[in-house]
Design a protein around this motif. Structure first.
Motif, PDB file in Angstrom:
ATOM      1  N   GLU A  19     101.788   1.973  24.357  1.00 20.71           N
ATOM      2  CA  GLU A  19     100.974   1.596  23.192  1.00 20.71           C
ATOM      3  C   GLU A  19     101.102   0.101  22.906  1.00 20.71           C
ATOM      4  N   PHE A  20     102.327  -0.405  22.924  1.00 25.83           N
ATOM      5  CA  PHE A  20     102.571  -1.818  22.618  1.00 25.83           C
ATOM      6  C   PHE A  20     101.924  -2.741  23.655  1.00 25.83           C
ATOM      7  N   ILE A  21     102.088  -2.400  24.930  1.00 31.18           N
ATOM      8  CA  ILE A  21     101.508  -3.231  25.997  1.00 31.18           C
ATOM      9  C   ILE A  21      99.978  -3.238  25.887  1.00 31.18           C
ATOM     10  N   GLY A  22      99.405  -2.065  25.634  1.00 33.34           N
ATOM     11  CA  GLY A  22      97.949  -1.975  25.509  1.00 33.34           C
ATOM     12  C   GLY A  22      97.416  -2.814  24.362  1.00 33.34           C
ATOM     13  N   VAL A  23      98.082  -2.747  23.224  1.00 31.19           N
ATOM     14  CA  VAL A  23      97.648  -3.534  22.064  1.00 31.19           C
ATOM     15  C   VAL A  23      97.867  -5.021  22.325  1.00 31.19           C
ATOM     16  N   PRO A 100     100.390  -7.646   1.261  1.00 37.77           N
ATOM     17  CA  PRO A 100     100.879  -7.525   2.639  1.00 37.77           C
ATOM     18  C   PRO A 100     100.188  -6.373   3.370  1.00 37.77           C
ATOM     19  N   SER A 101     100.337  -6.334   4.680  1.00 32.59           N
ATOM     20  CA  SER A 101      99.746  -5.254   5.465  1.00 32.59           C
ATOM     21  C   SER A 101     100.504  -3.948   5.215  1.00 32.59           C
ATOM     22  N   GLY A 102      99.784  -2.957   4.694  1.00 33.27           N
ATOM     23  CA  GLY A 102     100.415  -1.661   4.446  1.00 33.27           C
ATOM     24  C   GLY A 102     100.821  -0.970   5.734  1.00 33.27           C
ATOM     25  N   HIS A 103     100.016  -1.152   6.783  1.00 36.45           N
ATOM     26  CA  HIS A 103     100.341  -0.553   8.084  1.00 36.45           C
ATOM     27  C   HIS A 103     101.669  -1.102   8.616  1.00 36.45           C
ATOM     28  N   ALA A 104     101.824  -2.415   8.530  1.00 35.97           N
ATOM     29  CA  ALA A 104     103.061  -3.035   9.008  1.00 35.97           C
ATOM     30  C   ALA A 104     104.250  -2.581   8.158  1.00 35.97           C
ATOM     31  N   PHE A 108     107.269  -0.205   9.883  1.00 36.32           N
ATOM     32  CA  PHE A 108     108.628  -0.735  10.007  1.00 36.32           C
ATOM     33  C   PHE A 108     109.599   0.023   9.102  1.00 36.32           C
ATOM     34  N   SER A 109     109.144   0.394   7.913  1.00 34.34           N
ATOM     35  CA  SER A 109     109.989   1.175   7.014  1.00 34.34           C
ATOM     36  C   SER A 109     110.327   2.520   7.642  1.00 34.34           C
ATOM     37  N   PHE A 110     109.326   3.185   8.192  1.00 39.00           N
ATOM     38  CA  PHE A 110     109.550   4.490   8.817  1.00 39.00           C
ATOM     39  C   PHE A 110     110.490   4.376  10.014  1.00 39.00           C
ATOM     40  N   ALA A 111     110.337   3.319  10.803  1.00 38.19           N
ATOM     41  CA  ALA A 111     111.192   3.131  11.975  1.00 38.19           C
ATOM     42  C   ALA A 111     112.664   3.051  11.573  1.00 38.19           C
ATOM     43  N   LEU A 112     112.937   2.278  10.532  1.00 37.28           N
ATOM     44  CA  LEU A 112     114.329   2.121  10.103  1.00 37.28           C
ATOM     45  C   LEU A 112     114.840   3.395   9.434  1.00 37.28           C
ATOM     46  N   LEU A 113     114.005   4.005   8.586  1.00 35.75           N
ATOM     47  CA  LEU A 113     114.421   5.224   7.889  1.00 35.75           C
ATOM     48  C   LEU A 113     114.697   6.363   8.873  1.00 35.75           C
ATOM     49  N   HIS A 130     106.761   0.901  18.368  1.00 34.31           N
ATOM     50  CA  HIS A 130     105.516   1.408  17.777  1.00 34.31           C
ATOM     51  C   HIS A 130     105.111   0.568  16.566  1.00 34.31           C
ATOM     52  N   ALA A 131     106.083   0.197  15.743  1.00 29.62           N
ATOM     53  CA  ALA A 131     105.794  -0.606  14.553  1.00 29.62           C
ATOM     54  C   ALA A 131     105.201  -1.965  14.936  1.00 29.62           C
ATOM     55  N   PHE A 132     105.748  -2.579  15.989  1.00 31.97           N
ATOM     56  CA  PHE A 132     105.196  -3.857  16.465  1.00 31.97           C
ATOM     57  C   PHE A 132     103.762  -3.658  16.973  1.00 31.97           C
TER      58      PHE A 132
END
Length: 289
Positions: A19-23, A100-104, A108-113, A130-132
């Protein structure tokens, strides 16, 4: 079972890298997919599944952290009212201010949590990749400026760290939920005052109010229902949470402030009380047999 679990984790890591490489290569289709997966509803759905099917305590931890992240994000949006790139450049439809970007913030919040809740470094790594990807997708789709996604990522990480601190300090699911919901409620009310026409503001106010009431009720219980691991119990809990989702969809479609506020409250209470409701139903069934 453990081997299947490890395979799924490696698949998650591989998919996030893809996903990251594609984006990063500015593949528009992958960027749109990443953007869809980066919506707050997607992360909250996962958190609800964790709460109803896996661990009540960890579910509350993630739901509370995501709720505060979303509320603070919307508050900053409505106060700062910073513009997005010109709408003629957008590759998808969006609404509301840019920073700020809600998606970002949510990704990132979900990744850490989730990383903290699972204590699994591979899962955490996959979610941060995924967050990046989600954050970069908002730039590829021309709906945010770089400062928006950077600000959102910082907000998400800071709120998640605050959630971890509160979780450790209180060491009690109910007290943690109340402590993290109070600032969420205040932020949501401010958002409603600043921009009442922004649908996310009254919805988040209702969600926060319902979570606060649920937290107070959880404090008064022995929390036994948070740790039950029976499939009948999980099925009833999931059905109750799903019922809340249907109600919020119906009320939110009315699209007036009181209805959206009620939608958030009912949804939050049914989700967070779903395990207690399941517990009481099973206990009643046991008495009648």
């Amino acid at each position: 079972m453990e081997k299947i679990r490890q395979i799924l984790i490696y698949l998650l890591l591989l998919s996030s890298i893809t996903e990251f490489i594609g984006v990063l290569l500015e593949n528009t289709d992958l960027a749109k997919t990443a953007s869809i997966l980066g919506k707050s509803t997607f992360y909250m759905l996962i958190a609800i599944l964790v709460y109803t099917l896996y661990s009540g305590e960890k579910g509350i931890f993630i739901i509370g952290g995501l709720g505060l992240t979303g509320s603070l994000d919307v508050m900053l949006k409505t106060i700062l009212k910073m513009p997005r790139p010109p709408s003629s450049e957008w590759l998808i439809k969006v609404e509301g201010p840019g920073f700020p970007s809600g998606h970002a913030a949510m990704s990132f919040s979900f990744a850490l949590l989730a990383g903290y809740a699972t204590r699994n470094p591979l899962i955490a790594l996959a979610l941060f990749i995924h967050a990046f990807a989600v954050s970069d997708s908002r730039l590829v789709l021309h709906v945010h400026y770089p400062i928006d996604v950077v600000g959102g990522a910082i907000l998400g990480v800071v709120v998640a760290l605050l959630s971890v601190i509160l979780y450790i300090c209180f060491n009690n699911p109910g007290k943690y939920l109340v402590s993290i919901t109070i600032p969420s409620l205040i932020a949501s009310i401010i958002s409603s005052i600043e921009m009442p026409e922004y649908t996310d503001a009254p919805l988040l106010t209702g969600l926060s109010l319902g979570a606060l009431l649920s937290g107070l009720l959880i404090i008064k219980t022995n929390n036994e229902f948070l740790y039950i691991d029976r499939w009948l119990f999980k099925a009833i809990s999931l059905f109750t949470a799903f019922t809340g989702s249907v109600i919020v969809f119906i009320l939110e479609s009315i699209n007036i402030y009181p209805a959206v506020l009620m939608a958030g409250s009912v949804f939050s209470i049914l989700v967070l009380m779903s395990r207690l409701i399941a517990y009481e139903i099973i206990k009643h069934l046991g008495r009648t047999q």
